[in-house]
Design an enzyme around this catalytic site. Structure first.
Site, PDB file in Angstrom:
ATOM      1  N   LEU A  57      -0.691 -68.494  34.382  1.00  0.00           N
ATOM      2  CA  LEU A  57       0.055 -68.532  33.129  1.00  0.00           C
ATOM      3  C   LEU A  57      -0.590 -69.607  32.251  1.00  0.00           C
ATOM      4  O   LEU A  57      -0.770 -70.736  32.706  1.00  0.00           O
ATOM      5  CB  LEU A  57       1.524 -68.882  33.374  1.00  0.00           C
ATOM      6  CG  LEU A  57       2.329 -68.835  32.080  1.00  0.00           C
ATOM      7  CD1 LEU A  57       2.679 -67.405  31.729  1.00  0.00           C
ATOM      8  CD2 LEU A  57       3.566 -69.685  32.165  1.00  0.00           C
ATOM      9  N   ARG A  70      19.320 -46.183  36.461  1.00  0.00           N
ATOM     10  CA  ARG A  70      18.165 -46.621  37.252  1.00  0.00           C
ATOM     11  C   ARG A  70      17.138 -45.510  37.445  1.00  0.00           C
ATOM     12  O   ARG A  70      17.433 -44.450  38.007  1.00  0.00           O
ATOM     13  CB  ARG A  70      18.617 -47.148  38.614  1.00  0.00           C
ATOM     14  CG  ARG A  70      17.471 -47.822  39.375  1.00  0.00           C
ATOM     15  CD  ARG A  70      17.931 -48.411  40.697  1.00  0.00           C
ATOM     16  NE  ARG A  70      16.821 -49.084  41.347  1.00  0.00           N
ATOM     17  CZ  ARG A  70      15.875 -48.452  42.056  1.00  0.00           C
ATOM     18  NH1 ARG A  70      15.938 -47.144  42.217  1.00  0.00           N
ATOM     19  NH2 ARG A  70      14.873 -49.134  42.602  1.00  0.00           N
ATOM     20  N   GLU A 127      -2.772 -72.066  40.340  1.00  0.00           N
ATOM     21  CA  GLU A 127      -1.775 -72.913  39.662  1.00  0.00           C
ATOM     22  C   GLU A 127      -0.615 -73.155  40.607  1.00  0.00           C
ATOM     23  O   GLU A 127      -0.556 -72.597  41.708  1.00  0.00           O
ATOM     24  CB  GLU A 127      -1.289 -72.240  38.374  1.00  0.00           C
ATOM     25  CG  GLU A 127      -0.596 -70.914  38.628  1.00  0.00           C
ATOM     26  CD  GLU A 127      -0.058 -70.234  37.360  1.00  0.00           C
ATOM     27  OE1 GLU A 127       0.201 -70.929  36.368  1.00  0.00           O
ATOM     28  OE2 GLU A 127       0.096 -68.996  37.401  1.00  0.00           O
ATOM     29  N   ARG A 176       3.135 -66.650  22.917  1.00  0.00           N
ATOM     30  CA  ARG A 176       3.057 -66.207  24.314  1.00  0.00           C
ATOM     31  C   ARG A 176       4.119 -65.137  24.599  1.00  0.00           C
ATOM     32  O   ARG A 176       3.851 -64.163  25.311  1.00  0.00           O
ATOM     33  CB  ARG A 176       3.225 -67.404  25.262  1.00  0.00           C
ATOM     34  CG  ARG A 176       3.011 -67.024  26.719  1.00  0.00           C
ATOM     35  CD  ARG A 176       2.951 -68.238  27.617  1.00  0.00           C
ATOM     36  NE  ARG A 176       4.216 -68.955  27.652  1.00  0.00           N
ATOM     37  CZ  ARG A 176       4.392 -70.131  28.261  1.00  0.00           C
ATOM     38  NH1 ARG A 176       3.373 -70.722  28.881  1.00  0.00           N
ATOM     39  NH2 ARG A 176       5.566 -70.729  28.258  1.00  0.00           N
ATOM     40  N   TYR A 186      10.172 -64.066  29.947  1.00  0.00           N
ATOM     41  CA  TYR A 186      10.984 -65.220  29.568  1.00  0.00           C
ATOM     42  C   TYR A 186      10.117 -66.321  28.992  1.00  0.00           C
ATOM     43  O   TYR A 186       8.884 -66.268  29.077  1.00  0.00           O
ATOM     44  CB  TYR A 186      11.793 -65.726  30.775  1.00  0.00           C
ATOM     45  CG  TYR A 186      10.976 -66.494  31.814  1.00  0.00           C
ATOM     46  CD1 TYR A 186      10.094 -65.849  32.663  1.00  0.00           C
ATOM     47  CD2 TYR A 186      11.099 -67.879  31.932  1.00  0.00           C
ATOM     48  CE1 TYR A 186       9.364 -66.558  33.606  1.00  0.00           C
ATOM     49  CE2 TYR A 186      10.377 -68.592  32.872  1.00  0.00           C
ATOM     50  CZ  TYR A 186       9.512 -67.931  33.708  1.00  0.00           C
ATOM     51  OH  TYR A 186       8.790 -68.631  34.634  1.00  0.00           O
ATOM     52  N   LYS A 211       4.370 -63.854  31.299  1.00  0.00           N
ATOM     53  CA  LYS A 211       5.472 -64.696  31.782  1.00  0.00           C
ATOM     54  C   LYS A 211       6.644 -63.791  32.156  1.00  0.00           C
ATOM     55  O   LYS A 211       7.677 -63.729  31.474  1.00  0.00           O
ATOM     56  CB  LYS A 211       5.865 -65.750  30.737  1.00  0.00           C
ATOM     57  CG  LYS A 211       6.635 -66.914  31.343  1.00  0.00           C
ATOM     58  CD  LYS A 211       6.594 -68.125  30.448  1.00  0.00           C
ATOM     59  CE  LYS A 211       7.492 -69.255  30.893  1.00  0.00           C
ATOM     60  NZ  LYS A 211       7.214 -69.790  32.216  1.00  0.00           N
TER      61      LYS A 211
HETATM   62  N1  PDD Z   1       7.336 -72.644  34.154  1.00  0.00           N
HETATM   63  N2  PDD Z   1       2.569 -71.722  35.523  1.00  0.00           N
HETATM   64  C1  PDD Z   1       3.696 -71.062  35.857  1.00  0.00           C
HETATM   65  C2  PDD Z   1       3.623 -70.024  36.926  1.00  0.00           C
HETATM   66  C3  PDD Z   1       4.900 -71.330  35.190  1.00  0.00           C
HETATM   67  O1  PDD Z   1       6.027 -70.660  35.503  1.00  0.00           O
HETATM   68  C4  PDD Z   1       4.921 -72.336  34.174  1.00  0.00           C
HETATM   69  C5  PDD Z   1       6.177 -72.641  33.408  1.00  0.00           C
HETATM   70  C6  PDD Z   1       3.724 -73.006  33.877  1.00  0.00           C
HETATM   71  C7  PDD Z   1       3.659 -74.057  32.802  1.00  0.00           C
HETATM   72  O2  PDD Z   1       3.866 -73.487  31.523  1.00  0.00           O
HETATM   73  P1  PDD Z   1       4.467 -74.343  30.313  1.00  0.00           P
HETATM   74  O3  PDD Z   1       3.574 -75.507  30.123  1.00  0.00           O
HETATM   75  O4  PDD Z   1       4.451 -73.393  29.165  1.00  0.00           O
HETATM   76  O5  PDD Z   1       5.876 -74.780  30.708  1.00  0.00           O
HETATM   77  C8  PDD Z   1       2.564 -72.660  34.560  1.00  0.00           C
HETATM   78  C9  PDD Z   1       8.601 -72.784  33.475  1.00  0.00           C
HETATM   79  C10 PDD Z   1       8.823 -74.166  32.953  1.00  0.00           C
HETATM   80  C11 PDD Z   1       9.699 -72.309  34.388  1.00  0.00           C
HETATM   81  O6  PDD Z   1       9.515 -71.245  34.970  1.00  0.00           O
HETATM   82  O7  PDD Z   1      10.736 -72.959  34.488  1.00  0.00           O
END
Ligand code: PDD
Length: 286
Positions: A205, A100, A180, A52, A33, A147
């Site tokens: 990520l 499945r 993170e 990405r 996503y 992601k």
């Molecule tokens: N989250 N780390 C993780 C694990 C994330 O899921 C996200 C983003 C980030 C920051 O990435 P970015 O700057 O591209 O938003 C770091 C999104 C916003 C979400 O899952 O809603």
């Protein structure tokens, strides 16, 4: 006005937008996503999100459902139909619908779903006063750079943070290093004014906000070092903050029971937030 979502080629009322029960996203979390910011009716940092997405799809060997150009048109049409000015678009691609079986199906069309909603930015208090985070063990898999929609450890961690009265949970690896947050990247500022964040390897990520902020900080003459930092170093740091598409740059003023610095957002964090948001207000450049 009815909210509109996009499912496999069709714009539908959000309430009736759905995929099949044997979608592999539903059964195996077999998908990826993106969450993109919409500012002034236009997607921000579109090229970085698309790059990405391509990397995530490639890592899982899922075919791209359409070209980036076509995807850009779908996003704009979705934004238009929802009359969205400032908000987010959520975009999900799964391997598709198949009986499945853990193995990949032979012939399958990837499922593409997009939703849009108005922005829910952090509260003014969170921005002005900073937020608390808790530390939790990082129990995720070895490809956090993808992601993927498999977000169970992240959801558990965020819930734990919420129940502890904190905004986010910072995940700690086996060596005691902060990787993170559950949906945000983690940063500290050192006594020397250097900004530090975990390198973009398989453990995190590589956030689009992270990439842009590194560029912006360096352009402003701020030193950015990509290296792991420990939980102890973070607790002793004068400043800390987190970044994401929805939070932008948000000060972190408490980690577990330790105040960061004076327990108040610091000057480097404030400057970075301003630098990050000012060009966005003038319209993102690609
Ligand atoms: N989250 N780390 C993780 C694990 C994330 O899921 C996200 C983003 C980030 C920051 O990435 P970015 O700057 O591209 O938003 C770091 C999104 C916003 C979400 O899952 O809603």
């Amino acid at each position: 006005m009815a909210r509109i979502s996009y499912v496999n080629g069709r714009f539908l009322p959000h309430a009736s937008a759905s995929v099949h029960v044997e979608d592999r996203g539903y059964q195996f979390a077999d998908g990826v996503y993106e969450v993109m910011a919409i500012r002034g009716g236009a997607p921000a940092n579109e090229a970085l999100h698309f790059a990405r997405l391509e990397r995530s799809l490639g890592a899982l060997r899922i075919a791209a459902p359409m070209s980036p150009r076509a995807l850009g048109l779908v996003i704009r049409e979705l934004v238009r139909r929802n009359r969205l000015s400032d908000g987010i678009v959520y975009l999900q691609v799964t391997r598709g619908v198949a009986p499945r079986d853990h193995r990949f199906p032979d012939h399958v069309r990837p499922s593409l779903v997009l939703t849009a909603r108005r922005a829910r930015p952090p509260s003014p208090e969170a921005v002005d006063e900073g937020v608390a985070v808790i530390a939790i063990p990082d129990i995720r898999w070895g490809r956090c750079d993808v992601k993927a929609i498999a977000l169970l450890p992240n959801a558990l961690g965020k819930q734990q943070a919420w129940e502890a009265g904190a905004y986010e949970a910072w995940q700690i690896d086996d060596a005691g290093m902060v990787t993170e947050g559950t949906s945000t990247n983690a940063w500290i500022v050192t006594d020397a004014g250097e900004v530090v964040t975990h390198p973009a390897d398989h453990a995190i990520l590589d956030g689009v906000t992270r990439v842009r902020l590194i560029e912006i900080a360096r352009a402003a003459g701020i030193t950015v070092t990509q290296r792991p930092f420990s939980l102890e170093e973070a607790k002793a740091a004068p400043e800390a903050f987190l970044t994401s598409t929805t939070a932008a740059v948000l000060p972190v003023v408490q980690i577990d029971d330790s105040l960061v610095g004076a327990g108040w957002p610091g000057p480097v964090t404030r400057r970075l937030r301003d630098l990050y948001l000012v060009p966005a207000a003038a319209g993102p450049k690609e």
